[in-house]
Structures are given as structure tokens and as C-alpha cells.
Design a protein around this motif. Structure first.
Motif, PDB file in Angstrom:
ATOM      1  N   SER A   6       0.871  -1.173   0.000  1.00 13.36           N
ATOM      2  CA  SER A   6       0.000   0.000   0.000  1.00 13.36           C
ATOM      3  C   SER A   6       0.907   1.221   0.000  1.00 13.36           C
ATOM      4  O   SER A   6       2.122   1.108   0.188  1.00 13.36           O
ATOM      5  CB  SER A   6      -0.932   0.025   1.220  1.00 13.36           C
ATOM      6  OG  SER A   6      -0.199   0.275   2.418  1.00 13.36           O
TER       7      SER A   6
ATOM      8  N   TRP B  54      -8.576  10.243  -9.007  1.00 13.92           N
ATOM      9  CA  TRP B  54      -8.676   8.805  -8.725  1.00 13.92           C
ATOM     10  C   TRP B  54     -10.128   8.327  -8.790  1.00 13.92           C
ATOM     11  O   TRP B  54     -10.404   7.247  -9.298  1.00 13.92           O
ATOM     12  CB  TRP B  54      -8.074   8.502  -7.361  1.00 13.92           C
ATOM     13  CG  TRP B  54      -6.577   8.572  -7.346  1.00 13.92           C
ATOM     14  CD1 TRP B  54      -5.726   8.469  -8.417  1.00 13.92           C
ATOM     15  CD2 TRP B  54      -5.751   8.771  -6.202  1.00 13.92           C
ATOM     16  NE1 TRP B  54      -4.419   8.585  -8.002  1.00 13.92           N
ATOM     17  CE2 TRP B  54      -4.394   8.766  -6.657  1.00 13.92           C
ATOM     18  CE3 TRP B  54      -5.991   8.949  -4.842  1.00 13.92           C
ATOM     19  CZ2 TRP B  54      -3.325   8.928  -5.796  1.00 13.92           C
ATOM     20  CZ3 TRP B  54      -4.926   9.105  -3.979  1.00 13.92           C
ATOM     21  CH2 TRP B  54      -3.598   9.101  -4.452  1.00 13.92           C
TER      22      TRP B  54
ATOM     23  N   LEU C 237      -9.579   0.265  -6.140  1.00 11.56           N
ATOM     24  CA  LEU C 237      -8.562   0.029  -5.123  1.00 11.56           C
ATOM     25  C   LEU C 237      -8.879   0.655  -3.774  1.00 11.56           C
ATOM     26  O   LEU C 237      -8.366   0.216  -2.747  1.00 11.56           O
ATOM     27  CB  LEU C 237      -7.206   0.567  -5.600  1.00 11.56           C
ATOM     28  CG  LEU C 237      -6.599  -0.064  -6.850  1.00 11.56           C
ATOM     29  CD1 LEU C 237      -5.310   0.656  -7.226  1.00 11.56           C
ATOM     30  CD2 LEU C 237      -6.325  -1.539  -6.631  1.00 11.56           C
ATOM     31  N   GLY C 238      -9.687   1.714  -3.782  1.00 13.47           N
ATOM     32  CA  GLY C 238      -9.976   2.428  -2.542  1.00 13.47           C
ATOM     33  C   GLY C 238      -9.096   3.627  -2.297  1.00 13.47           C
ATOM     34  O   GLY C 238      -9.131   4.221  -1.208  1.00 13.47           O
ATOM     35  N   SER C 239      -8.287   4.041  -3.274  1.00 14.73           N
ATOM     36  CA  SER C 239      -7.409   5.207  -3.100  1.00 14.73           C
ATOM     37  C   SER C 239      -8.233   6.461  -2.862  1.00 14.73           C
ATOM     38  O   SER C 239      -9.227   6.701  -3.555  1.00 14.73           O
ATOM     39  CB  SER C 239      -6.523   5.387  -4.339  1.00 14.73           C
ATOM     40  OG  SER C 239      -5.708   4.258  -4.543  1.00 14.73           O
TER      41      SER C 239
ATOM     42  N   THR D 187     -10.427   4.829  -7.314  1.00 15.27           N
ATOM     43  CA  THR D 187     -11.032   4.763  -5.983  1.00 15.27           C
ATOM     44  C   THR D 187     -11.967   3.562  -5.873  1.00 15.27           C
ATOM     45  O   THR D 187     -11.907   2.797  -4.901  1.00 15.27           O
ATOM     46  CB  THR D 187     -11.797   6.060  -5.677  1.00 15.27           C
ATOM     47  OG1 THR D 187     -10.876   7.150  -5.675  1.00 15.27           O
ATOM     48  CG2 THR D 187     -12.476   5.977  -4.314  1.00 15.27           C
TER      49      THR D 187
ATOM     50  N   ARG E  48      -3.085   0.652  -3.818  1.00 15.63           N
ATOM     51  CA  ARG E  48      -4.019   1.442  -3.003  1.00 15.63           C
ATOM     52  C   ARG E  48      -3.249   2.564  -2.303  1.00 15.63           C
ATOM     53  O   ARG E  48      -2.303   2.309  -1.557  1.00 15.63           O
ATOM     54  CB  ARG E  48      -4.698   0.534  -1.978  1.00 15.63           C
ATOM     55  CG  ARG E  48      -5.743   1.213  -1.102  1.00 15.63           C
ATOM     56  CD  ARG E  48      -6.497   0.180  -0.277  1.00 15.63           C
ATOM     57  NE  ARG E  48      -5.587  -0.593   0.550  1.00 15.63           N
ATOM     58  CZ  ARG E  48      -5.260  -0.281   1.804  1.00 15.63           C
ATOM     59  NH1 ARG E  48      -5.785   0.796   2.380  1.00 15.63           N
ATOM     60  NH2 ARG E  48      -4.425  -1.034   2.484  1.00 15.63           N
ATOM     61  N   CYS E  49      -3.658   3.802  -2.567  1.00 13.60           N
ATOM     62  CA  CYS E  49      -2.876   4.954  -2.117  1.00 13.60           C
ATOM     63  C   CYS E  49      -3.738   5.954  -1.351  1.00 13.60           C
ATOM     64  O   CYS E  49      -4.827   6.315  -1.795  1.00 13.60           O
ATOM     65  CB  CYS E  49      -2.226   5.640  -3.316  1.00 13.60           C
ATOM     66  SG  CYS E  49      -1.136   7.016  -2.861  1.00 13.60           S
TER      67      CYS E  49
ATOM     68  N   TRP F 186      -4.468   2.412   7.470  1.00 14.45           N
ATOM     69  CA  TRP F 186      -4.396   2.268   6.020  1.00 14.45           C
ATOM     70  C   TRP F 186      -3.763   0.933   5.639  1.00 14.45           C
ATOM     71  O   TRP F 186      -4.245   0.241   4.734  1.00 14.45           O
ATOM     72  CB  TRP F 186      -3.608   3.426   5.422  1.00 14.45           C
ATOM     73  CG  TRP F 186      -3.733   3.491   3.931  1.00 14.45           C
ATOM     74  CD1 TRP F 186      -2.756   3.240   3.007  1.00 14.45           C
ATOM     75  CD2 TRP F 186      -4.903   3.823   3.173  1.00 14.45           C
ATOM     76  NE1 TRP F 186      -3.230   3.399   1.741  1.00 14.45           N
ATOM     77  CE2 TRP F 186      -4.558   3.760   1.810  1.00 14.45           C
ATOM     78  CE3 TRP F 186      -6.195   4.179   3.531  1.00 14.45           C
ATOM     79  CZ2 TRP F 186      -5.467   4.019   0.790  1.00 14.45           C
ATOM     80  CZ3 TRP F 186      -7.115   4.448   2.514  1.00 14.45           C
ATOM     81  CH2 TRP F 186      -6.750   4.365   1.169  1.00 14.45           C
TER      82      TRP F 186
ATOM     83  N   GLY G 172      -6.336  -1.790   6.423  1.00 18.58           N
ATOM     84  CA  GLY G 172      -7.634  -1.697   5.775  1.00 18.58           C
ATOM     85  C   GLY G 172      -8.787  -1.444   6.717  1.00 18.58           C
ATOM     86  O   GLY G 172      -9.929  -1.825   6.439  1.00 18.58           O
TER      87      GLY G 172
END
Length: 294
Positions: A130, A242, A251-253, A248, A220-221, A280, A283
Motif C-alpha cells: 500500500s 482517482w 482500489l480504494g485510493s 477509488t 491502493r494509495c 491504512w 484496511g
């Protein structure tokens, strides 16, 4: 642990750099846990691994930690230019492959270290579990102008260092809520070099654009801005890029701001900074101090 001293009691002997490697510390979790993942902490421009001294106690019980002095800085000052972001990143990638658990790590970068983290995520995604960056967004406005005219920044650093005494510096830090970091301050004074400032700022201007942030799309950033000194609206737009490009959703960035935080808020709110890193990496929900930028 003293806020200005890197941990030593449970640490192996620091590994000095050879002509082509960077200085690093490898800190095991407490108690030793061979399955604990690695977190790599990358400091800002002119700083050193001592920047993380206040954050480490909140991470080391749970993770294997890697800390470095990046090329041109402190114990890695003998490493020669170029000091561009791609060049610095290649050194870091080699370190991860050699010393991180399973040759992968959660990457955390502050300022310059954040740009290295972003470049790692773009060019070496297989090494990144991550990415967590703070104060590392494409330069715009006066920030971009100064980066292009980096000789102003160089002489500004030299002048301010010559004029500001340690006592005055400590007082200024207290006024904005930063913890004492006298030993780190001395290393920062030593690290002011034209080649560093020239190469780092020029490569950030050339290598990081808003459109290019869409390329951080395999790791994921989290990108976060300190409200008081970072580019909050630019950080918001990174999050929007993103979201609009599907990163987003896939990956959820995301982008966040921490209210009341200065640029180097790892020295201001170290417990919150460390809690954000842990959340982060694992998760889980971020601390309440992290306000999402939509």
C-alpha cells in the motif's frame, strides 16, 4: 525514547552504506514476529531517518520497520548525484527487494519521500503493499514557480539556517505545536546542498502532474494534506482524479486532510500519524482526525 534519538535497544546494528547502497535501519517487531509485514518510512527533503523517531514507538510493536537516509542525506551523503526522484526511487526499490519481508512493503512517504512513494507505486507496484503519502501533490501556483526557480529555495534555506538560532527554531516549533527535534535539526542544517535541492525540485515539476496522478492505479494509495501548510485543494483534486478514473472504486485510493496539521505533522501529531499508517495498512477505518476530501 527520546524524540531526537533513533531506537537502538531492540535494533540490530545499523547497516552502513556501501558505494551503491543507502543507509538503513531494520527494526523488528516486538516481540519478534516473523510474519509481520514491513513498513518502509521515507523522510522529506534535507531530513533523515530521525524524522520518524516519534512515530516509531506506535508502529514497531506490530510491524517490521525499515528506515533510511536517502541518497545525499546524512549517513547516505556520500552517494553521488543525480538525486532526482526516479534515481532515489531505484535505490529504494533495491532496498525493498533485499530487506523487506517477502520483498514487499507498505510504503509511507513525507513530502519528498511521498513523491518517491508515488513513483514506486507507478514503476514498481509489485513491491508495494500500500502507499501512504503526505504533502506530496503536483506543484501548482507559487509552489511550482519556486520549484522551477529552485536557486531561490537554496539560498533561502542557507539564509534562514544562518539567521535562526537553535533557541529561536525551538520556539517557532513550539508555536505551531511541533515536538522538539534538536538532533534532526542539526542533520537538516548539514543536508542543505545545491545538488539535492536542484535535482529533487526539478524532477518533481517534470514528473508529477495532475493528469499523471491517474497513473498511480495499481497500488491502493492515501494522499493527505496538513491543513495549515499543504496544498489542500490540490490534494482534493488528486482524490477526484482517482475517483473519476475508477481507481477509488477499484482500489480504494482516496484523499484526506488533517485539520490543524502543518506540513511535517509527523513531528506534530505523531500518534495520529502512526494510527493513520496502521489503519491504512490494515484496511480499517482511519482515525477521526482524517477528513476525507470529496
Amino acid at each position: 525514547m527520546s524524540p531526537t534519538t533513533a531506537p537502538t535497544e531492540s535494533s540490530p546494528t545499523p547497516q552502513p552504506p556501501t558505494p551503491d547502497t543507502i543507509f538503513h535501519l531494520s527494526l523488528p517487531p516486538q516481540p519478534p514476529n516473523p510474519t509481520a509485514p514491513t513498513i518502509l518510512l521515507l523522510h522529506g527533503l534535507l531530513s533523515s531517518h530521525l524524522e520518524w523517531s516519534l512515530v516509531i514507538p506506535h508502529l514497531q510493536p506490530h510491524y517490521h520497520l525499515l528506515l533510511v537516509d536517502l541518497p545525499g542525506h546524512s549517513r547516505s551523503s556520500s552517494l553521488l548525484p543525480p538525486y532526482t526522484i526516479p534515481s532515489l526511487t531505484s535505490h529504494v526499490a533495491t532496498l525493498i527487494q533485499s530487506h523487506a519481508r517477502n520483498s514487499k512493503a507498505h510504503i509511507v512517504g513525507m513530502s519528498m519521500g511521498g513523491f518517491i512513494t508515488l513513483h514506486l507505486a507507478r514503476q514498481y507496484p509489485s513491491l508495494c503493499l500500500s502507499a501512504f503519502v503526505s504533502g506530496a501533490t503536483p506543484f501548482e501556483g507559487i509552489t511550482k514557480w519556486l520549484a522551477k526557480n529552485n536557486w531561490i529555495l537554496y539560498y533561502g534555506f542557507r539564509l534562514s539556517n544562518a539567521m535562526i538560532t537553535d533557541w529561536t527554531y525551538d520556539w517557532l516549533c513550539r508555536m505551531i505545536g511541533m515536538k522538539e527535534h534538536r538532533e534532526l535539526r542539526q542533520e537538516i542544517l548539514t543536508n542543505v546542498k545545491w545538488e539535492l535541492i536542484r535535482d529533487v525540485y526539478a524532477s518533481i515539476v517534470d514528473g508529477f502532474t495532475m493528469e499523471g496522478m491517474a497513473g498511480v492505479d495499481q497500488v491502493r494509495c492515501l494522499t493527505v494534506a496538513g491543513e495549515k501548510q499543504d496544498q489542500v485543494e490540490v490534494t482534493r483534486r488528486v482524490g477526484q482524479v482517482w475517483k473519476e478514473t475508477g481507481v477509488t472504486g477499484r482500489l480504494g485510493s482516496r484523499a484526506f486532510v488533517v485539520r490543524g496539521a502543518v506540513h511535517a505533522w509527523d513531528l506534530q501529531f505523531p500518534e495520529v500519524f502512526a494510527a493513520g499508517i496502521r489503519s491504512w495498512a490494515e484496511g480499517t477505518d482511519l482515525p477521526s482526525e482524517f477528513e476525507v476530501l470529496e
